[in-house]
Structures are given as structure tokens and as C-alpha cells.
Write an enzyme that holds these catalytic residues in place. Structure first.
Site, PDB file in Angstrom:
ATOM      1  N   GLY A   1       0.836  -1.187   0.000  1.00  0.00           N
ATOM      2  CA  GLY A   1       0.000   0.000   0.000  1.00  0.00           C
ATOM      3  C   GLY A   1       0.869   1.234   0.000  1.00  0.00           C
ATOM      4  O   GLY A   1       2.073   1.178   0.233  1.00  0.00           O
TER       5      GLY A   1
ATOM      6  N   GLY B   1       0.637   5.976  -0.540  1.00  0.00           N
ATOM      7  CA  GLY B   1      -0.153   7.156  -0.820  1.00  0.00           C
ATOM      8  C   GLY B   1       0.646   8.395  -0.472  1.00  0.00           C
ATOM      9  O   GLY B   1       1.878   8.391  -0.454  1.00  0.00           O
TER      10      GLY B   1
ATOM     11  N   LYS C   1       4.745   0.707   8.445  1.00  0.00           N
ATOM     12  CA  LYS C   1       4.429   1.969   7.774  1.00  0.00           C
ATOM     13  C   LYS C   1       5.658   2.878   7.788  1.00  0.00           C
ATOM     14  O   LYS C   1       6.192   3.199   8.837  1.00  0.00           O
ATOM     15  CB  LYS C   1       3.263   2.670   8.477  1.00  0.00           C
TER      16      LYS C   1
ATOM     17  N   ASP D   1     -10.225  11.008  11.733  1.00  0.00           N
ATOM     18  CA  ASP D   1     -10.290  10.729  10.278  1.00  0.00           C
ATOM     19  C   ASP D   1     -11.032   9.417  10.027  1.00  0.00           C
ATOM     20  O   ASP D   1     -10.545   8.554   9.301  1.00  0.00           O
ATOM     21  CB  ASP D   1      -8.882  10.678   9.697  1.00  0.00           C
TER      22      ASP D   1
END
Length: 786
Positions: free
Chosen positions: A478, A480, A498, A594
Site C-alpha cells: 500500500g 499514498g 508503515k 479521520d
């Protein structure tokens, strides 16, 4: 939605800024030595001064020292921060002009104007001060859709800037969002603006023109003149309306004499120079001559500078000697060149310049060595001084050659090992540097009393590299705008690692605190934070790995069929349980900030996992909310938080309500627009009030539900009420969904379903015409069957 709002009719703001012009001439009075020369930590050099003692200050340069130890110009209304004799400046505190909401409007020419009289008291007319030029000050303004013009008293525009709060179109990117936040790009036109001032005048006039008038409906703005060194940010938590500005001053309105002298320049090593300010009518200043420093306005005030004691300012890489008004810098003996530059002195090759040597001459740094040739001995600096040695030295020569070869062989073997050791030591030092830079010592201190956390929280870079095969691209799962997520195996467990792209150094302390708190979160519906690595420039976070994608990818699939109604209802309940736990069951309340479908992960058994705590904030238990920079995703963002910047638990409740509506309709909140150009939340509420939910509810849901869609829709409407106090808590939402889930199971197991409960329907419908109190909504939640 806009990030900073002011009333549209903002124009032609008049604010007289009494800076002041020109100076009084130098007097013939003597300078007293009995005067105080400091006040409140500010040095007060002559010609400035205060008190009643004669000769403490030059006419026009009187100051006031209050009994609180505060220094002011003149009669005591403008605070003084600093006085510079070499620069001819005074730093003061300047109050911004504030245009409040609801200001009286009047028509002025083609614009509506809000008029206010704001003056700068305390600077005497006819004094020596005026606004500093040369980029030392700037015009600043904060507001929405305004243009600010800085004008002279004759109406000529000197500087201008404009601030906007634009409408943003969000692309169909599957869950992305945008927040108006000018902190990342400076005060460059979004929410606030600034512009340079090149003309220093005695006074100014402000005019504010409103732009895009149909988009705003309230007036609120800040404007003023501040120092260029000040970072102006009206949205900052620590924003203050009192900021520094810089004034210039001159000794008199006359010019220097032809020989560059003035009665005001009293030091023997001083000279006079006329003011070059564009907007000022004249005057001059005194300066110390080259090589001297001090105060030129007092006798013997300019003292010789010892340049040799300040090598950073006056570089000398040889032999430095101080002189009156200067210094000398020469290369040391045996060198020649420019001693004022690094490596400017070059060694003299005495052997090449025919120094007296009648043997073997060897040049050395700063000198040379002269010795007899092999086979001779004596004084090589004298002609005929070397005498031949009778015996042979062949054996010694062979021994030297063998020894030299042995040394070279050993160096060839040892060099690779030494190089590798140096490289490893350099990598170790870099890791230690990043560990300290990322406040690893602070994290160790925070977890030192929690050994169960400390044993597993801090993970080394070596373990991370081994888990990801040195961050192999095939391990990327993943990515972004915020970073890349890698899949890895750590301690025989599959984990998600991450790696963020950007980190703001000022947020590292908060980041470490939140890591320590999130490490204690233990809930089956929250993705577990397993640890972090601080040995890289940007910290790495390690989470449990969830393999089945996001709720967004499961809900928004091609074709008419998506998640079943029972799965959607269960997902709502599990997300509500997670948020209720974060708000009320952790040691400090944690607000996610969020919540959206792309941040809800689904595991192989379709169990919900709330993820991505990159925007989360923890709130001390004695506070009900905090003011922060706006962060979140458009479409899910609480409008009250967006407009006020105040984050509370009800901000997560609003985002959850949007998620409920998204699950009911299979519409994407960040791009949906109705025929009337309404967003998803507004359009859904209108259809609910009109009893036309069938026009927007997902047909699959209408075909599978057991009569409880109306109550779930009512819950979504209540959670998305405009005022935060009118929304339920997440604990109340969790209880309501528990009751609905239990009722749904009872209906499916009973061939004769019981009567429907319309409490939520009534609460949401009546909420459109009037606002229920929080106490009433708690009672409504409590009426659901247990």
C-alpha cells in the site's frame, strides 16, 4: 466549506498608524554619567534616555520606564523591545487592527466599507521616528476573500495583498480529501497574506476590499504592520494580536557637513552619514569609523576592535596582529600567500629555492631538512662538510627493502577489515543520531515504568530490514501521500510496517507521547500498534497485518450486490464499539479525527478493524477538547470542527454518522452531489424528513432489511446534526446499535415480529424543525428494548 471566514462586505478600512517623522536637532547640553542605562532588561544607549536628570538624552529621544520595569517611547504608550545604535533602529510592540464580526457597514463608492478608528498612541508628533524600510517590515492580513491596500495619506497605494478561502473540487480518487491549511506553504494567500513595504512614512491608511461577495456572510479580519522576521499565522494556537515592528530614527532634519562631521557625532573615531530612506524627508546618523565599534554619540564611545580575538568575523589563518583601526594577517615563517583565506598560505619549498644544502635536501612544512647522502656523514649545510664512510651498507639496504615489503603486505591484508569497521561505526553513529533526534530517550523514559510495553515497543532497524528483506519493492502492499506500507514477518508474525515520507520536527514530542498511549490500546476492533523503530530519519511504525482490504473496497464494488445488510449492521456496531472504547475506556481519551470507509480494515472473517491513527490526538481527562490545525477528509469532516478548529469527541460522532449514511446508500460522501447541488449528508437528511428514503437507500438493503433501516437512518441523521451538543456520544450510539442488532436477531428468529420502535425516527425527524437537548437524546437511546 471554508477554513477562515469573514463577512463579505469588508472594504475601505481606515486606520491611522501614527509612526512619526523627523527629529529634533542635537543640543549643546553635556552628557550626564549619572543616568540609568537599562529598563526591563533593555539596554538604553545615548542619545536615548529617561528620567529627569539633565543630559540623560538628546531632545526628542526621551523614553519612559514604568514602575513595572517596562520601557516605552515618549510618554509611555508604545512598548520598546530593543534599541540598535549601529542599525539606527528601534524594535517596538505593534497591536494588530481587528475587524470583529458584525461591524457596522456603510457604502463608500463602489464598495461597502467597515470603518474603524485605530491609532498608535504614545509616539510624540515631531519626534525622530518613522517606519523602517528595506524589507524590515511587512503588511499582513488574515481573513477570507479580502484585498488589503496600504496607502499614504495622499491616497497612493504603497503595498497590497489578498487572502482567499477557495472552494476545492475533490477528484474521484477512492477516499482522498483536502483541508484548507496554510501552515505548510506559509502565509501566501490562503486564509492570510503578506507583502513587503519599501516606503517608510510617518503614517498610513488601510483600505480593505471584499472579493467574491456572495460566498461569505460574516466580518472578521486582522491586519497591521509587523517585522519581517515575524511568522504571521492567525490560525495558530499561540496567535497573538501584539507583534513586533521596526522603526528607523535620525538625529535631525539637517544634513551632514561637507567633511562628513556633525555636532552629534562626539567620538573622535566617528563620522556622519545622511539618511537614505525613500519616504523620509532628511536627517542623518552617526557611525563609528572602520575598525572601531561602540557609540559614536558620546565622547570616546568608538573603541578599537580587536580583530584577532574574533576570527569568525575577521578570518586570519596565519599570524594575526591587532592595530589601531585594523589588523595585519601574515603567513608564518616558511610559508607565503594570502593568510586571510583558508589554505591560503602555501609552504615554501626551500630545497627548490637553492637554500644552502650540500647533501640530501628534504622539504618539510614550514622548514626543510638537510642531511648527508647515503654513505657519507657530517654537516651537509657546509660545502665539503660530508665525509665518505669506508664500510659497505649493502646488508642494511637489503634489510630495509625486506621490512618495507612486509609492512606493505600487512597493510594490504588489514585495510579491508579496517574499512568495514569504520563503515559499521559510521552507520552506528547515524542510528544513534536519528534515535536521539526522534526522541527515543523520551520514549524510553515514558515506558520505563511499563516493562510489559518497553520489552516490545522499541524495534531495531536491523529487525525491520530483516522483516522486509531490506524494504524490497515486492513487499509493498500500500502507499499514498503519507508514505508506504510494507508486509513483513517479525518474530514469526505477519506485520504491516508503515514508512512515512514526511515528518515535522516540532511534532516529534507529540508523536512519541501518542506512540506510548496507542501501544496500550487493546480492542478487537482496533488495529494493534506493535512497536516503532526510531533509528531512521523518519520513525517506522509496526502494526498487525490485516489482509482482506478496506471497507471502501468491499462496499463500492461494481454491480448491484455488495455487503449484505446483516454485515453492514454488524460493521456499524463494531466501529461504534471501537470509537466508544477510544473515547471512554482508555487511560486518556483518544479522538481518531479521520473516520472514513478507507480507514476501516476488514479481516478474513469480515471483522472490522479501525486503522490509521496518523491524525489521532489524545485529550487529557480534565479537558473536553483542544484547538488544533484542521485535519481530516472532506465529506466526513465535522463542520463545527472545520470552522472553529476545536476538536471534541463529537467530531468523531459526525464522521461515524457519515459512515452510517454511506453504508445505507453506497454513495461516496466526498464526491456525491444531488440535483440541487447538495452534499450526501444534507440530501439524505432532506429525504429522511420528507419520508422519501427509498429514493437514495441502496436497493440491496431495501430487499434484505428486517424493518430496521428507518431506525438506522434516524441514527445517521442524529449523529450528523450541525451542533456537536445535539449529537449523541459514541457510547450512546453503541447502545442504540446493540439494541437494533438484538432486535434484528429476534425478528429473524420469530415468525411474528414484534412492534417496531419509532423512537429514533421521531427524534431525527423532529430534529429538523427543532433541536433536542442532549438529555432528551440520552433518554431516547435508553428506550430501545434491551
Amino acid at each position: 466549506m471554508k477554513g477562515f471566514t469573514i463577512r463579505p462586505a469588508a472594504a475601505a478600512v481606515l486606520a491611522t498608524l501614527l509612526l512619526v517623522l523627523v527629529a529634533a536637532g542635537a543640543t549643546g547640553t553635556g552628557i550626564s554619567n549619572n543616568c540609568s542605562r537599562s529598563c526591563g532588561g533593555v539596554e538604553v544607549p545615548y542619545p536615548f534616555g529617561f528620567g529627569v536628570e539633565p543630559g540623560c538624552y538628546l531632545a526628542g529621544f526621551n523614553l519612559t520606564c514604568s514602575h513595572h520595569g517596562k520601557l516605552f517611547l515618549g510618554d509611555g504608550t508604545v512598548p520598546v523591545l530593543d534599541i540598535s545604535i549601529p542599525n539606527g533602529t528601534v524594535r517596538i510592540n505593534s497591536s494588530l487592527i481587528y475587524l470583529p464580526p458584525g461591524a457596522t457597514l456603510r457604502r463608500t463608492g463602489a464598495y461597502q466599507a467597515v470603518v474603524t478608528n485605530s491609532t498608535w498612541g504614545g509616539v510624540a508628533l515631531g519626534g525622530p521616528y518613522f517606519l523602517s524600510e528595506g524589507g524590515r517590515n511587512k503588511l499582513v492580513a488574515g481573513g477570507c476573500d479580502i484585498q488589503v491596500l496600504l496607502q499614504g495619506q495622499n491616497g497612493n497605494t504603497i503595498s497590497t495583498c489578498a487572502a482567499f478561502c477557495p472552494q476545492i473540487e475533490i477528484a474521484n480518487d477512492g477516499g482522498g480529501g483536502f483541508v484548507v491549511d496554510h501552515a505548510g506553504v506559509g502565509c501566501s494567500g490562503v486564509g492570510c497574506c503578506q507583502a513587503g513595504i519599501i516606503l517608510g512614512l510617518a503614517s498610513y491608511r488601510f483600505e480593505i476590499r471584499q472579493l467574491n461577495g456572495s460566498r461569505t456572510n460574516s466580518a472578521a479580519a486582522y491586519l497591521g504592520i509587523v517585522s519581517s522576521e515575524v511568522s504571521f499565522d492567525p490560525l495558530a494556537d499561540s496567535f497573538t494580536r501584539v507583534l513586533p515592528a521596526v522603526l528607523d530614527w535620525t538625529i535631525s532634519n539637517g544634513t551632514c557637513s561637507g567633511n562628513g562631521s556633525s555636532p552629534a557625532c562626539r567620538s573622535s573615531q566617528s563620522f556622519c552619514a545622511n539618511s537614505t530612506a525613500l519616504g523620509h524627508g532628511g536627517g542623518h546618523l552617526c557611525y563609528c569609523s572602520a575598525g572601531y565599534d561602540g557609540n559614536p554619540y558620546i565622547p570616546n564611545g568608538c573603541q578599537d576592535i580587536d580583530e584577532c580575538s574574533s576570527p569568525d568575523t575577521y578570518p586570519c589563518y596565519g599570524d594575526c596582529k591587532n592595530t589601531a583601526g585594523g589588523y595585519t594577517c601574515q603567513c608564518p615563517a616558511g610559508y607565503r600567500g594570502n593568510a586571510s583565506t583558508l589554505n591560503g598560505c602555501k609552504d615554501i619549498d626551500e630545497c627548490a629555492e637553492a637554500q644552502p644544502c650540500y647533501g640530501s635536501c628534504i622539504n618539510m612544512p614550514g622548514t626543510f631538512h638537510c642531511r648527508c647522502h647515503p654513505g657519507t656523514y657530517g654537516d651537509a649545510s657546509q660545502r665539503g662538510g660530508c665525509i665518505m664512510i669506508k664500510q659497505s651498507l649493502t646488508g642494511l639496504t637489503i634489510g630495509l627493502v625486506v621490512s618495507g615489503a612486509s609492512i606493505l603486505f600487512l597493510l594490504a591484508i588489514v585495510a579491508p577489515f579496517a574499512t568495514r569497521k569504520i563503515k559499521l561505526r559510521r552507520i552506528k553513529r547515524l542510528k544513534e543520531k536519528f534515535f536521539k533526534q526522534n526522541h527515543g530517550l523520551l520514549l524510553q523514559q515514558l515506558i520505563s515504568h511499563k516493562t510489559d510495553i518497553g520489552e516490545r515497543m522499541i524495534i531495531t532497524l536491523r529487525e525491520i530490514e530483516r522483516a522486509t528483506n531490506n524494504f524490497d519493492k515486492t513487499r509493498e502492499v500500500g502507499g499514498g501521500g503519507h508514505g508506504i506500507v510494507y508486509k513483513g514477518i517479525l518474530n514469526l508474525h505477519v506485520v504491516a510496517i508503515k514508512k512515512s515520507k514526511i515528518v515535522v520536527q516540532r511534532e516529534i514530542d507529540e508523536f512519541i507521547n501518542e506512540v506510548a498511549i496507542l501501544s496500550q490500546v487493546n480492542h478487537r476492533n482496533v488495529v494493534k500498534l506493535l512497536g516503532c523503530c526510531l533509528e531512521t530519519e523518519v520513525p517506522l511504525l509496526v502494526y498487525e497485518f490485516i489482509s482482506n482490504g478496506t471497507l471502501y473496497s468491499h462496499l463500492h464494488v461494481e454491480g448491484p450486490m455488495s455487503l449484505s445488510w446483516n454485515d453492514r449492521l454488524r460493521i456499524m456496531l463494531e466501529v461504534a464499539r471501537a470509537l466508544s472504547y477510544l473515547h471512554s475506556a482508555t487511560s486518556m481519551p483518544i479522538y481518531h479525527r479521520d473516520i472514513k470507509s478507507s480507514n476501516i480494515l476488514i479481516d478474513d472473517s469480515l471483522t472490522t478493524k479501525v486503522s490509521d491513527f496518523g491524525a489521532s490526538r489524545y485529550i487529557p481527562v480534565d479537558q473536553i477538547g483542544i484547538t488544533t490545525a484542521i485535519q481530516g477528509t472532506l465529506g466526513y469532516l465535522d463542520p463545527m470542527y472545520y470552522y472553529t478548529g476545536r476538536l471534541t469527541d463529537k467530531s468523531d460522532v459526525f464522521s461515524f454518522g457519515v459512515l452510517v449514511i454511506e453504508l445505507l446508500t453506497r454513495k461516496k460522501p466526498f464526491i456525491y452531489k444531488s440535483d440541487d447541488d447538495d452534499g450526501l449528508v444534507t440530501h439524505f437528511g432532506s429525504l429522511f424528513t420528507e419520508g422519501k428514503l427509498v429514493d437514495i437507500i441502496d436497493p440491496q438493503v431495501m430487499g434484505e432489511e428486517n424493518g430496521d433501516v428507518q431506525e438506522v437512518a434516524a441514527l445517521g441523521v442524529i449523529c450528523t446534526k450541525l451542533k456537536g451538543e445535539d449529537r449523541p456520544t459514541m457510547r450512546e450510539v453503541e447502545m442504540a446499535l446493540e439494541n437494533l442488532r438484538a432486535k434484528s436477531r429476534a425478528i429473524s428468529n420469530n415468525t411474528t415480529p414484534g412492534c417496531r420502535n419509532h423512537t429514533l425516527d421521531q427524534a431525527a425527524t423532529q430534529g429538523v424543525s427543532r433541536q433536542y437537548t442532549m438529555e432528551e437524546e440520552i433518554l431516547l437511546s435508553a428506550r430501545f428494548p434491551r
